[in-house]
Design a protein around this motif. Structure first.
Motif, mmCIF file in Angstrom:
data_model
loop_
_atom_site.group_PDB
_atom_site.id
_atom_site.type_symbol
_atom_site.label_atom_id
_atom_site.label_comp_id
_atom_site.label_asym_id
_atom_site.label_seq_id
_atom_site.Cartn_x
_atom_site.Cartn_y
_atom_site.Cartn_z
ATOM 1 N N ARG A 1 25.254 -26.060 43.395
ATOM 2 C CA ARG A 1 25.176 -26.984 44.540
ATOM 3 C C ARG A 1 25.882 -26.379 45.752
ATOM 4 O O ARG A 1 25.410 -26.503 46.876
ATOM 5 N N CYS B 1 26.664 -36.244 48.789
ATOM 6 C CA CYS B 1 26.921 -34.808 49.017
ATOM 7 C C CYS B 1 26.240 -34.271 50.274
ATOM 8 O O CYS B 1 26.459 -33.106 50.626
ATOM 9 N N CYS C 1 24.185 -36.289 42.046
ATOM 10 C CA CYS C 1 25.231 -37.255 42.413
ATOM 11 C C CYS C 1 25.039 -38.553 41.643
ATOM 12 O O CYS C 1 26.000 -39.128 41.126
ATOM 13 N N CYS D 1 21.137 -37.934 45.599
ATOM 14 C CA CYS D 1 20.393 -36.894 44.890
ATOM 15 C C CYS D 1 20.588 -37.140 43.398
ATOM 16 O O CYS D 1 21.506 -37.860 42.984
ATOM 17 N N CYS E 1 21.242 -37.027 50.855
ATOM 18 C CA CYS E 1 22.067 -37.720 49.863
ATOM 19 C C CYS E 1 23.283 -38.281 50.588
ATOM 20 O O CYS E 1 23.972 -37.564 51.309
HETATM 21 ZN ZN LIG Z 1 24.146 -35.690 46.282
#
Ligand SMILES: [Zn+2]
Length: 133
Positions: A119, A20, A57, A54, A17
């Motif tokens: 997360r 993140c 996000c 992702c 991603c």
């Molecule tokens: Zn992400």
């Protein structure tokens, strides 16, 4: 979006991603191609306006272009993977938490909910495995 553009964007992401940094290989669902500037803001479907995100996000970013800096409370644009360097705006703690290093970092982390406990826990596990991107 044509297949060659999709392939280019996926390969350019390096398999994680672009917000993140969680690696795709830890997820069964494919990460999404995200318009950095959303189509509703006249963002185009071109290489320079696309990123891999992702699902979390992408969901939290939505069409947002900016957020309120949690420190200064001023309006700050979000991280743009095409013009910004991740390590200039964020760092990841061994705990898995993402910490901002500029106004853009914490603002983006907040808007995208990058430090949601599950997360953070997943990133911590990935760090332990020594497989973080
Ligand atoms: Zn992400």
């Amino acid at each position: 979006m044509d297949a060659s553009l999709r392939s280019f964007v996926v390969e350019r992401s390096g398999g994680h991603c672009e917000y993140c940094q969680i690696p795709q290989r830890f997820f069964t669902e494919l990460f999404q191609i995200e318009h950095i500037v959303a189509r509703q803001h006249r963002g185009m479907t071109i290489e320079s306006n696309l990123a891999i995100a992702c699902s979390r996000c992408n969901l939290h970013k939505g069409p947002n272009l900016a957020g309120i800096d949690p420190l200064s409370e001023g309006l700050v644009r979000l991280f743009n993977p095409r013009i910004d360097i991740w390590s200039e705006h964020f760092r990841q703690e061994l705990s898995g938490e993402i910490v901002g290093k500029s106004a853009i970092g914490p603002t983006t982390a907040y808007v995208l909910d990058m430090n949601e406990p599950r997360r953070v826990g997943l990133r911590a596990e990935i760090i332990v495995l020594g497989e973080h991107a």
